[in-house]
Design an enzyme around this catalytic site. Sequence first.
Site, PDB file in Angstrom:
ATOM      1  N   GLY A   1      -6.710  10.170 -33.025  1.00 14.11           N
ATOM      2  CA  GLY A   1      -7.287   9.175 -32.798  1.00 14.11           C
ATOM      3  C   GLY A   1      -8.129   8.268 -31.311  1.00 14.11           C
ATOM      4  O   GLY A   1      -8.015   9.467 -30.953  1.00 14.11           O
TER       5      GLY A   1
ATOM      6  N   LYS B   1      -6.384  16.971 -41.369  1.00 14.53           N
ATOM      7  CA  LYS B   1      -7.686  17.117 -41.063  1.00 14.53           C
ATOM      8  C   LYS B   1      -7.962  18.174 -40.358  1.00 14.53           C
ATOM      9  O   LYS B   1      -8.698  18.649 -39.646  1.00 14.53           O
ATOM     10  CB  LYS B   1      -7.977  16.310 -39.249  1.00 14.53           C
ATOM     11  CG  LYS B   1      -7.699  14.501 -39.773  1.00 14.53           C
ATOM     12  CD  LYS B   1      -8.167  13.644 -39.407  1.00 14.53           C
ATOM     13  CE  LYS B   1      -8.461  12.256 -40.201  1.00 14.53           C
ATOM     14  NZ  LYS B   1      -8.765  10.632 -39.136  1.00 14.53           N
TER      15      LYS B   1
ATOM     16  N   ILE C   1       3.063  11.416 -24.547  1.00 15.14           N
ATOM     17  CA  ILE C   1       2.623  10.035 -23.847  1.00 15.14           C
ATOM     18  C   ILE C   1       2.849   8.663 -24.465  1.00 15.14           C
ATOM     19  O   ILE C   1       2.404   7.764 -23.546  1.00 15.14           O
ATOM     20  CB  ILE C   1       0.742  10.063 -23.831  1.00 15.14           C
ATOM     21  CG1 ILE C   1       0.396  11.594 -22.957  1.00 15.14           C
ATOM     22  CG2 ILE C   1       0.760   8.941 -22.318  1.00 15.14           C
ATOM     23  CD1 ILE C   1       0.740  11.834 -21.995  1.00 15.14           C
TER      24      ILE C   1
ATOM     25  N   GLU D   1       4.020   4.861 -25.535  1.00 12.09           N
ATOM     26  CA  GLU D   1       4.270   4.037 -25.540  1.00 12.09           C
ATOM     27  C   GLU D   1       5.123   2.944 -26.605  1.00 12.09           C
ATOM     28  O   GLU D   1       4.223   2.856 -26.942  1.00 12.09           O
ATOM     29  CB  GLU D   1       3.219   3.206 -24.112  1.00 12.09           C
ATOM     30  CG  GLU D   1       4.000   1.799 -23.975  1.00 12.09           C
ATOM     31  CD  GLU D   1       3.446   1.043 -22.654  1.00 12.09           C
ATOM     32  OE1 GLU D   1       2.327   1.387 -22.322  1.00 12.09           O
ATOM     33  OE2 GLU D   1       4.029   0.546 -22.117  1.00 12.09           O
TER      34      GLU D   1
ATOM     35  N   TYR E   1      -0.442   7.342  -9.459  1.00 16.96           N
ATOM     36  CA  TYR E   1      -1.431   7.394  -8.415  1.00 16.96           C
ATOM     37  C   TYR E   1      -1.686   7.191  -7.067  1.00 16.96           C
ATOM     38  O   TYR E   1      -2.841   7.679  -6.541  1.00 16.96           O
ATOM     39  CB  TYR E   1      -2.538   6.718  -9.430  1.00 16.96           C
ATOM     40  CG  TYR E   1      -2.511   6.997 -10.858  1.00 16.96           C
ATOM     41  CD1 TYR E   1      -1.553   8.182 -11.481  1.00 16.96           C
ATOM     42  CD2 TYR E   1      -2.689   5.746 -11.700  1.00 16.96           C
ATOM     43  CE1 TYR E   1      -1.957   8.189 -13.269  1.00 16.96           C
ATOM     44  CE2 TYR E   1      -2.687   6.138 -13.297  1.00 16.96           C
ATOM     45  CZ  TYR E   1      -2.396   7.404 -14.145  1.00 16.96           C
ATOM     46  OH  TYR E   1      -1.919   6.701 -15.117  1.00 16.96           O
TER      47      TYR E   1
ATOM     48  N   GLU F   1      11.956   3.031 -10.050  1.00 18.34           N
ATOM     49  CA  GLU F   1      12.268   1.972  -9.420  1.00 18.34           C
ATOM     50  C   GLU F   1      13.950   1.209 -10.336  1.00 18.34           C
ATOM     51  O   GLU F   1      14.849   2.363 -10.409  1.00 18.34           O
ATOM     52  CB  GLU F   1      11.366   1.822 -11.060  1.00 18.34           C
ATOM     53  CG  GLU F   1      11.088   2.507 -12.094  1.00 18.34           C
ATOM     54  CD  GLU F   1      10.109   2.110 -13.341  1.00 18.34           C
ATOM     55  OE1 GLU F   1      10.301   1.071 -13.868  1.00 18.34           O
ATOM     56  OE2 GLU F   1       8.841   2.192 -12.501  1.00 18.34           O
TER      57      GLU F   1
ATOM     58  N   HIS G   1       8.305  -2.069 -17.698  1.00 21.06           N
ATOM     59  CA  HIS G   1       9.657  -0.615 -18.669  1.00 21.06           C
ATOM     60  C   HIS G   1      10.440  -0.823 -19.251  1.00 21.06           C
ATOM     61  O   HIS G   1      11.363  -2.081 -18.737  1.00 21.06           O
ATOM     62  CB  HIS G   1       9.374   0.113 -17.668  1.00 21.06           C
ATOM     63  CG  HIS G   1       8.406   1.140 -16.932  1.00 21.06           C
ATOM     64  ND1 HIS G   1       8.251   2.035 -16.016  1.00 21.06           N
ATOM     65  CD2 HIS G   1       7.320   1.216 -17.933  1.00 21.06           C
ATOM     66  CE1 HIS G   1       6.917   2.255 -15.796  1.00 21.06           C
ATOM     67  NE2 HIS G   1       5.938   2.297 -16.742  1.00 21.06           N
TER      68      HIS G   1
END
Lengths: 426, 331
Positions: free
Chosen positions: B18, B43, B101, B103, B200, B250, B288
């Site tokens: 992808g 593949k 990863i 989402e 980050y 959060e 989120h």
Amino acid sequence: MKIHEYQARDLLSSFGIPVPPGVTIESPLLAEEAYIRATKGMASPLAVIKAQVHAGGRGKAGFVKLVRNATEAKDAAQFMLTNRMISPQTPPEGLQVKKLLVAAGVEIADRMPSPSAQCPVPSASPSKEEFYLAITTDRATRRNILIASREGGVEIEQVAHDRPEAIIKQPLHPTVGLQSFAARKVAYQLGLTGKLVTQAADIMVKLAKLFVEKDCSLAEINPLVIAVEHSPTPDSRLPTPDFRVLAIDAKFNFDDNGLFRHPEIEQLADPAEENAAELRAKAAGLSYVALEGNIGCLVNGAGLAMATMDIIKLHGGQPANFLDVGGGASEEAVTEAFHIILSDQHCKGILVNIFGGIMRCDIIAQGVVNAAKQVGFKVPLVVRLEGTNVDAGRKILNDAKSMIPTLQAATDLTDAATKVCKAVAG
Amino acid sequence: MSILINASTKVICQGITGSFGGAHTKGCALYGTQLVGGVTPGKGGQFFEVDSECKIPIFDTVDQVVRQTGAEATMIFVPPPFAADAILEAADAGIRVICCITEGIPVNDMVKARALLDEMNAARPADKKITLVGPNCPGVITPGKKTGAGDKSSSVYTSAKLGGGGCKIGIMPGYIHTHVSESKTGKAVGIVSRSGTLTYEAVWQTSRLGLGQSTCVGIGGDPVRGMSHIDVIELFEKDPETHGILMIGEIGGTDEIKAAEYVQKHVKKPVAAFIAGRTAPPGKRMGHAGAIIGGADDTADAKISALQKAGAKVALSPADMGKMMAEAMKI
């Protein structure tokens, strides 16, 4: 995603959960006919007319009305379709109601003494047989969970807060779903007896099936009631009352991530219920929530976007929105994000906070330049760039300085927040 | 040292063909991660070209790549409708660390996948447990040295290419991280976070204050996920080369409240924290899926006070995450 009550009733019916007969109308002219259809074959002439809006507080605002005949039905419909509904959950100017549900009235049985109830209900609680039933995902146990209470028809959050022991919780098996024995157990805990246990348990199992099959995040029946039905006897003696478990009102929320496999649910969305800017953002692949303040924010990543709102507030400003451009946004999407922020009339300044990871700083900078060309920035614009391709991004902005006189570069988060709050405060 | 992954960890990518999977496979390989294979059904037998010197073999199933290469970790970029299945495929094939990863996985898919993972783990010995990180997360990185890195800000791919000794599994920009040997203080912190870009930010702040990072773990923003804050904090507490723990949470859920209780009881290392979303309105989803305020326990203020009570240095401004960490470590 949310749906209207009449849509929720249809969904319940399609899974075999009984609801009182009802009709929806969009004009007061159809109210009399709707009343006759909804009450046809019913022992009682009562019907209830309910405005179909997502916002709560309908009853207190006068947008849920009990009517006794066709004329009252017409008057109520006339009122609801020509006045705006104002409640604590609507915008101050209220909502225009476009659709009404006309449903047969239900005679709810008086609360029966129930020795088997898990939690005896104090006298302050409902005097009628009204229950609460819902399924949602419990993050702490990572299971879907059935929540039930004998105290239906009221704010369940209040019950949970005041008397947590009045709430019954039954987890669903993660792959099998709600098993019949578990549903029966809950029905007995609710104090039901005889065939009402079977009926209630059947409703619970079907609701659990619906929750999983349709990817709900909340499937709530409130209240679930025991209805009294007076079926006429053939030899014209006094009718004997019969009891039946019925879902009176329902509320569904759907997991947005699951909608791709339910186009039939997705089409139930009512764009009139959504914020126009939020819809526009969604179409561009942006995550946007309108807020009350005057500093527009453009950030990459949900956590950093929330943190940016927080730091604006810490420096005395008020965020006008939450906007996460995400990682894969194109230059066009970033430009569109600026259009959306600038279309908010309360916006008196903009803070761009980017920590490039997947998102490249040069793409953001190019979006700033494009937006400046297309609409222009009349309000102060503070840009803080860090991360992937930061030098290229800074160069693009530096070159465009003469075109965007309100632009200020910020060196870090605190500098950015200080600058934008100062600029907006004048 | 580090937690979960290190320079010798053999990594694969599910969804390598992808556009996202490909781009980040490249980024990770150039950082120095040992990428031994990729998986895309149909593949198998083809190759994924990182550059002229490096070609990664593609397999049809995770089972094949594990048998042939001994891969122990995976990063999953498979699209949301198929991602939960990809997690379970990796677990079944014997992958030890699964970083998802992707989402936008339906919550109900994760309810099932997590339950099945728990079932598999219950039957495994303690040292053979499967660890899921994410979904909807930036991944995990154990920073390497900057030896040979080029222009440090021009691309995702600038890194500790060749011999840096790090391992990056995910989408984070590599260059902001600091290996402890290249830090001014000679101390490294472990970072655990529900948010990508906010991590980050934290990494950047700690690096600029002269701290290195032992490992950074993005646990993801979804309501049903793999590792929790506590799971990661427990590993950091045991890791001798993690000198401080920075935890970023959060609104929504009670994970941070439980982590605060855990910190109070079991953690001796200095802890700093930040909770995003103090100004978020209740009932609204803030990007989120997990960031919706429901009850009283999942507000930012409740989490902040629980963490303060547990002895953590809590940054009230996101600009002070690094500063609070340094203060907690008395640097």
